[in-house]
Every structure is written in structure tokens, then in C-alpha cells.
Design a protein around this motif. Structure first.
Motif, PDB file in Angstrom:
ATOM      1  N   GLN A   1       0.815  -1.208   0.000  1.00  0.00           N
ATOM      2  CA  GLN A   1       0.000   0.000   0.000  1.00  0.00           C
ATOM      3  C   GLN A   1       0.850   1.261   0.000  1.00  0.00           C
ATOM      4  OE1 GLN A   1      -2.517  -0.718   3.433  1.00  0.00           O
ATOM      5  NE2 GLN A   1      -4.189  -1.481   2.148  1.00  0.00           N
ATOM      6  N   CYS A   2       2.067   1.152   0.523  1.00  0.00           N
ATOM      7  CA  CYS A   2       2.989   2.288   0.501  1.00  0.00           C
ATOM      8  C   CYS A   2       3.697   2.410  -0.852  1.00  0.00           C
ATOM      9  CB  CYS A   2       4.027   2.165   1.615  1.00  0.00           C
ATOM     10  SG  CYS A   2       3.346   2.400   3.281  1.00  0.00           S
ATOM     11  N   GLY A   3       3.504   1.429  -1.727  1.00  0.00           N
ATOM     12  CA  GLY A   3       4.108   1.490  -3.050  1.00  0.00           C
ATOM     13  C   GLY A   3       5.530   0.995  -3.096  1.00  0.00           C
ATOM     14  N   LEU A   4       5.937   0.211  -2.107  1.00  0.00           N
ATOM     15  CA  LEU A   4       7.286  -0.353  -2.092  1.00  0.00           C
ATOM     16  C   LEU A   4       7.251  -1.785  -2.600  1.00  0.00           C
ATOM     17  CD1 LEU A   4       8.399   1.080   1.352  1.00  0.00           C
ATOM     18  CD2 LEU A   4       9.412   1.658  -0.862  1.00  0.00           C
ATOM     19  N   PRO A   5       8.254  -2.210  -3.362  1.00  0.00           N
ATOM     20  CA  PRO A   5       8.252  -3.558  -3.962  1.00  0.00           C
ATOM     21  C   PRO A   5       8.313  -4.661  -2.914  1.00  0.00           C
ATOM     22  CG  PRO A   5      10.401  -2.523  -4.230  1.00  0.00           C
ATOM     23  CD  PRO A   5       9.481  -1.457  -3.695  1.00  0.00           C
ATOM     24  N   LEU A   6       7.716  -5.798  -3.256  1.00  0.00           N
ATOM     25  CA  LEU A   6       7.691  -6.935  -2.351  1.00  0.00           C
ATOM     26  C   LEU A   6       8.822  -7.918  -2.619  1.00  0.00           C
ATOM     27  CD1 LEU A   6       3.850  -7.712  -2.388  1.00  0.00           C
ATOM     28  CD2 LEU A   6       5.113  -6.120  -0.924  1.00  0.00           C
ATOM     29  N   ASP A   7       9.544  -7.721  -3.726  1.00  0.00           N
ATOM     30  CA  ASP A   7      10.575  -8.680  -4.111  1.00  0.00           C
ATOM     31  C   ASP A   7      11.968  -8.281  -3.634  1.00  0.00           C
ATOM     32  OD1 ASP A   7      10.843  -6.474  -5.720  1.00  0.00           O
ATOM     33  OD2 ASP A   7      10.995  -7.576  -7.613  1.00  0.00           O
ATOM     34  N   ARG A   8      12.030  -7.365  -2.682  1.00  0.00           N
ATOM     35  CA  ARG A   8      13.316  -6.991  -2.096  1.00  0.00           C
ATOM     36  C   ARG A   8      13.093  -6.575  -0.651  1.00  0.00           C
ATOM     37  NH1 ARG A   8      15.952  -1.500  -3.991  1.00  0.00           N
ATOM     38  NH2 ARG A   8      17.142  -2.130  -2.179  1.00  0.00           N
ATOM     39  N   GLU A   9      14.170  -6.419   0.087  1.00  0.00           N
ATOM     40  CA  GLU A   9      14.055  -6.081   1.498  1.00  0.00           C
ATOM     41  C   GLU A   9      13.478  -4.675   1.674  1.00  0.00           C
ATOM     42  OE1 GLU A   9      17.760  -6.514   3.443  1.00  0.00           O
ATOM     43  OE2 GLU A   9      17.846  -8.705   3.236  1.00  0.00           O
ATOM     44  N   ALA A  10      12.827  -4.483   2.789  1.00  0.00           N
ATOM     45  CA  ALA A  10      12.272  -3.166   3.106  1.00  0.00           C
ATOM     46  C   ALA A  10      13.413  -2.173   3.333  1.00  0.00           C
ATOM     47  CB  ALA A  10      11.411  -3.260   4.362  1.00  0.00           C
ATOM     48  N   PRO A  11      13.154  -0.876   3.130  1.00  0.00           N
ATOM     49  CA  PRO A  11      14.181   0.140   3.401  1.00  0.00           C
ATOM     50  C   PRO A  11      14.719   0.009   4.826  1.00  0.00           C
ATOM     51  CG  PRO A  11      12.298   1.127   2.308  1.00  0.00           C
ATOM     52  CD  PRO A  11      11.901  -0.269   2.652  1.00  0.00           C
ATOM     53  N   SER A  12      16.009   0.170   4.966  1.00  0.00           N
ATOM     54  CA  SER A  12      16.635   0.042   6.282  1.00  0.00           C
ATOM     55  C   SER A  12      16.267   1.219   7.176  1.00  0.00           C
ATOM     56  CB  SER A  12      18.153  -0.025   6.126  1.00  0.00           C
ATOM     57  OG  SER A  12      18.650   1.215   5.637  1.00  0.00           O
ATOM     58  N   ILE A  13      16.569   1.072   8.451  1.00  0.00           N
ATOM     59  CA  ILE A  13      16.324   2.157   9.401  1.00  0.00           C
ATOM     60  C   ILE A  13      17.137   3.389   8.997  1.00  0.00           C
ATOM     61  CG2 ILE A  13      16.573   2.883  11.810  1.00  0.00           C
ATOM     62  CD1 ILE A  13      16.223  -0.093  12.577  1.00  0.00           C
ATOM     63  N   ALA A  14      18.369   3.169   8.553  1.00  0.00           N
ATOM     64  CA  ALA A  14      19.231   4.281   8.141  1.00  0.00           C
ATOM     65  C   ALA A  14      18.653   5.006   6.934  1.00  0.00           C
ATOM     66  CB  ALA A  14      20.633   3.756   7.828  1.00  0.00           C
ATOM     67  N   THR A  15      18.100   4.243   5.980  1.00  0.00           N
ATOM     68  CA  THR A  15      17.506   4.854   4.786  1.00  0.00           C
ATOM     69  C   THR A  15      16.283   5.675   5.158  1.00  0.00           C
ATOM     70  OG1 THR A  15      18.289   3.103   3.317  1.00  0.00           O
ATOM     71  CG2 THR A  15      16.414   4.393   2.565  1.00  0.00           C
ATOM     72  N   LEU A  16      15.420   5.142   6.007  1.00  0.00           N
ATOM     73  CA  LEU A  16      14.233   5.872   6.446  1.00  0.00           C
ATOM     74  C   LEU A  16      14.627   7.156   7.156  1.00  0.00           C
ATOM     75  CD1 LEU A  16      12.152   2.872   7.865  1.00  0.00           C
ATOM     76  CD2 LEU A  16      11.701   4.113   5.737  1.00  0.00           C
ATOM     77  N   SER A  17      15.635   7.065   8.012  1.00  0.00           N
ATOM     78  CA  SER A  17      16.111   8.241   8.740  1.00  0.00           C
ATOM     79  C   SER A  17      16.702   9.274   7.795  1.00  0.00           C
ATOM     80  CB  SER A  17      17.148   7.812   9.782  1.00  0.00           C
ATOM     81  OG  SER A  17      17.677   8.934  10.452  1.00  0.00           O
ATOM     82  N   ARG A  18      17.467   8.814   6.810  1.00  0.00           N
ATOM     83  CA  ARG A  18      18.113   9.721   5.864  1.00  0.00           C
ATOM     84  C   ARG A  18      17.088  10.465   5.012  1.00  0.00           C
ATOM     85  NH1 ARG A  18      21.529   6.396   4.378  1.00  0.00           N
ATOM     86  NH2 ARG A  18      20.494   5.507   2.544  1.00  0.00           N
ATOM     87  N   VAL A  19      16.074   9.754   4.525  1.00  0.00           N
ATOM     88  CA  VAL A  19      15.039  10.389   3.710  1.00  0.00           C
ATOM     89  C   VAL A  19      14.229  11.372   4.550  1.00  0.00           C
ATOM     90  CG1 VAL A  19      12.946   9.999   2.351  1.00  0.00           C
ATOM     91  CG2 VAL A  19      14.900   8.464   2.099  1.00  0.00           C
ATOM     92  N   PHE A  20      13.946  10.993   5.798  1.00  0.00           N
ATOM     93  CA  PHE A  20      13.206  11.898   6.685  1.00  0.00           C
ATOM     94  C   PHE A  20      14.001  13.178   6.928  1.00  0.00           C
ATOM     95  CE2 PHE A  20      12.062  13.545  10.874  1.00  0.00           C
ATOM     96  CZ  PHE A  20      10.686  13.639  10.752  1.00  0.00           C
ATOM     97  N   ALA A  21      15.310  13.044   7.121  1.00  0.00           N
ATOM     98  CA  ALA A  21      16.159  14.225   7.342  1.00  0.00           C
ATOM     99  C   ALA A  21      16.142  15.139   6.122  1.00  0.00           C
ATOM    100  CB  ALA A  21      17.588  13.784   7.663  1.00  0.00           C
ATOM    101  N   GLU A  22      16.182  14.540   4.936  1.00  0.00           N
ATOM    102  CA  GLU A  22      16.149  15.334   3.709  1.00  0.00           C
ATOM    103  C   GLU A  22      14.782  15.996   3.534  1.00  0.00           C
ATOM    104  OE1 GLU A  22      17.185  14.834  -1.079  1.00  0.00           O
ATOM    105  OE2 GLU A  22      17.076  13.081   0.230  1.00  0.00           O
ATOM    106  N   LEU A  23      13.732  15.265   3.886  1.00  0.00           N
ATOM    107  CA  LEU A  23      12.368  15.793   3.828  1.00  0.00           C
ATOM    108  C   LEU A  23      12.237  17.015   4.719  1.00  0.00           C
ATOM    109  CD1 LEU A  23       9.376  15.093   2.862  1.00  0.00           C
ATOM    110  CD2 LEU A  23       9.148  13.915   5.036  1.00  0.00           C
ATOM    111  N   THR A  24      12.842  16.940   5.896  1.00  0.00           N
ATOM    112  CA  THR A  24      12.794  18.047   6.848  1.00  0.00           C
ATOM    113  C   THR A  24      13.636  19.222   6.376  1.00  0.00           C
ATOM    114  OG1 THR A  24      12.501  16.466   8.663  1.00  0.00           O
ATOM    115  CG2 THR A  24      13.204  18.700   9.239  1.00  0.00           C
ATOM    116  N   LYS A  25      14.840  18.923   5.900  1.00  0.00           N
ATOM    117  CA  LYS A  25      15.759  19.972   5.454  1.00  0.00           C
ATOM    118  C   LYS A  25      15.166  20.785   4.306  1.00  0.00           C
ATOM    119  CE  LYS A  25      20.462  20.617   3.652  1.00  0.00           C
ATOM    120  NZ  LYS A  25      21.716  19.932   3.233  1.00  0.00           N
ATOM    121  N   LYS A  26      14.500  20.130   3.384  1.00  0.00           N
ATOM    122  CA  LYS A  26      13.915  20.808   2.226  1.00  0.00           C
ATOM    123  C   LYS A  26      12.512  21.334   2.493  1.00  0.00           C
ATOM    124  CE  LYS A  26      16.640  18.352  -1.250  1.00  0.00           C
ATOM    125  NZ  LYS A  26      16.623  17.518  -2.484  1.00  0.00           N
TER     126      LYS A  26
END
Length: 221
Positions: A86-111
Motif C-alpha cells: 500500500q505504501c508502493g514499495l516492492p515486495l521482491d526486495r528487502e524493506a528500506p533500512s532504518i538508516a535509509t528511512l532516517s536519511r530520507v526523513f532528514a532530507e524531507l525536513t531539510k527541504k
């Protein structure tokens, strides 16, 4: 397909809907592609290969699903395939890591993309006649934080999380460590018009003038 007015539930109403039906309704009115594009560096999927729009959806869905940490969000994406789909992420690979989620959130906040999304949605609701803004109420809500606690004086200088207190509707004093969300709300639709986030100790009265000014400026423009 739900039209905009039917889909813009209050946060409390969304929480009453079953989890499996909640997110399709939520995402049906959001075109996140322009905002996800701002999160891309060299490729649509970024250096880690994960779809930025999917991660953005997951970050927006977390509060609706009562997920409060990146660790909790990573676990939910890893174990709940329906949620990941439902979030639009593929099922044939691992979920985004904690570091990736944190990094994208930081960029989301910065911009300030979350702020941009909020303002765009408010304008859209005004154009569609859902919000008229003639009668506005000012209120606040607590945001709990898991940051390292600092001395109050230092926290006041840095703007980081602090201790806050307020009385609930029964007159009981409630305290928490974190931040405070100050809101100007359209009383007819019960949708927010403007918001500010401050350390929890900031008094509601201090923020009311700036919120009212934001609403007034938006009405003039």
C-alpha cells in the motif's frame, strides 16, 4: 474512487477505519510525485535503490498506524506485506533500512517538503470549498520525543525537546517530554489552516498571534 471531499477525514475518523482500508483512502487524494522528485538525487530510486515516493508514503502513513520510531516503521514494512504494498514499495526486495528511512526523513525536513505538502493541501481544500476559514480556533497537542534530555536552559536556547505541561478537559495536569504542535483550525471542516511546532514548554498564548497572522495573510492572498 473517493472524491476529495469524501476522503478528507479528520485524523480521529481515519483511525476508526480498519487498517487495511485506511491507507488506500488516505493516498487516493495525495499526488506525492512532485515531492518525491525533490528527494531524488541522481536517479528516481536514489543511491540505495529504494523508491522515494514509497518511502515518503511510509513516513506519512506511520502516524496513522501509531508507529512512532524508524525502528518500528522498518519492522512493519518488513513483516506486513500488505502495508508495504500500500505504501508502493516492492515486495521482491528487502524493506528500506532504518538508516535509509532516517536519511530520507532528514532530507524531507531539510527541504521543508512536509510543510510544502501541508500548505498545498490547505490551498486545495480552499479552492474546492471544503475550508472557508471564516471561523478559526487555536489549540495545541503534545508530541512525545525520544531525544536525549538536556538541561532546561540549554533546551530553551537550542529549540530541542523540553518538558511541557497542560491541563486536560477534566482539569488534570498532564506532563510530557518533547514538543508541542500549535494549530489554527477551521471550525467548520475541523481541518488545520496553519501550524507551528515548538519545544513543549512554549505557552499556547505565545504562538497564537503568529498563527492568526498566517491565516490572515493566506486570506488576503
Amino acid at each position: 474512487m473517493y472524491i476529495l471531499q469524501e476522503s478528507l477525514f479528520s485524523f480521529e475518523e481515519l483511525l476508526k477505519i480498519e487498517s487495511k482500508d485506511r491507507l488506500p483512502i488516505f493516498f487516493s487524494v495525495l499526488d506525492l510525485r512532485p515531492y518525491a522528485k525533490e528527494l531524488r538525487s541522481r536517479s528516481p530510486r536514489g543511491a540505495d535503490g529504494h523508491c522515494r515516493e514509497g518511502i515518503l508514503r511510509a513516513l506519512l502513513a506511520a502516524p496513522l498506524e501509531r508507529i512512532q520510531t524508524f525502528t518500528g516503521l522498518h519492522h512493519r514494512l518488513s513483516t506486513d506485506l500488505r502495508f508495504r504494498y500500500q505504501c508502493g514499495l516492492p515486495l521482491d526486495r528487502e524493506a528500506p533500512s532504518i538508516a535509509t528511512l532516517s536519511r530520507v526523513f532528514a532530507e524531507l525536513t531539510k527541504k521543508e517538503l512536509a510543510k510544502q505538502l501541508f500548505e498545498d493541501l490547505v490551498n486545495r481544500c480552499k479552492q474546492d470549498g471544503i475550508i472557508d476559514g471564516n471561523h478559526v480556533a487555536i489549540d495545541s497537542a503534545s508530541i512525545h520525543a525520544y531525544e536525549k534530555k538536556q538541561p532546561k536552559r540549554k533546551s530553551e536556547q537550542t529549540g530541542n525537546a523540553n518538558w511541557g505541561a497542560k491541563f486536560d478537559s477534566f482539569g488534570n495536569k498532564v506532563t510530557w517530554f518533547g514538543y508541542k504542535l500549535h494549530l489554527a483550525v477551521d471550525t467548520k471542516s475541523e481541518l488545520p489552516l496553519a501550524l507551528e511546532v515548538t519545544p513543549a514548554h512554549v505557552n499556547d498564548g505565545e504562538m497564537a498571534p503568529s498563527l492568526i497572522e498566517k491565516v490572515a495573510v493566506d486570506k488576503r492572498t
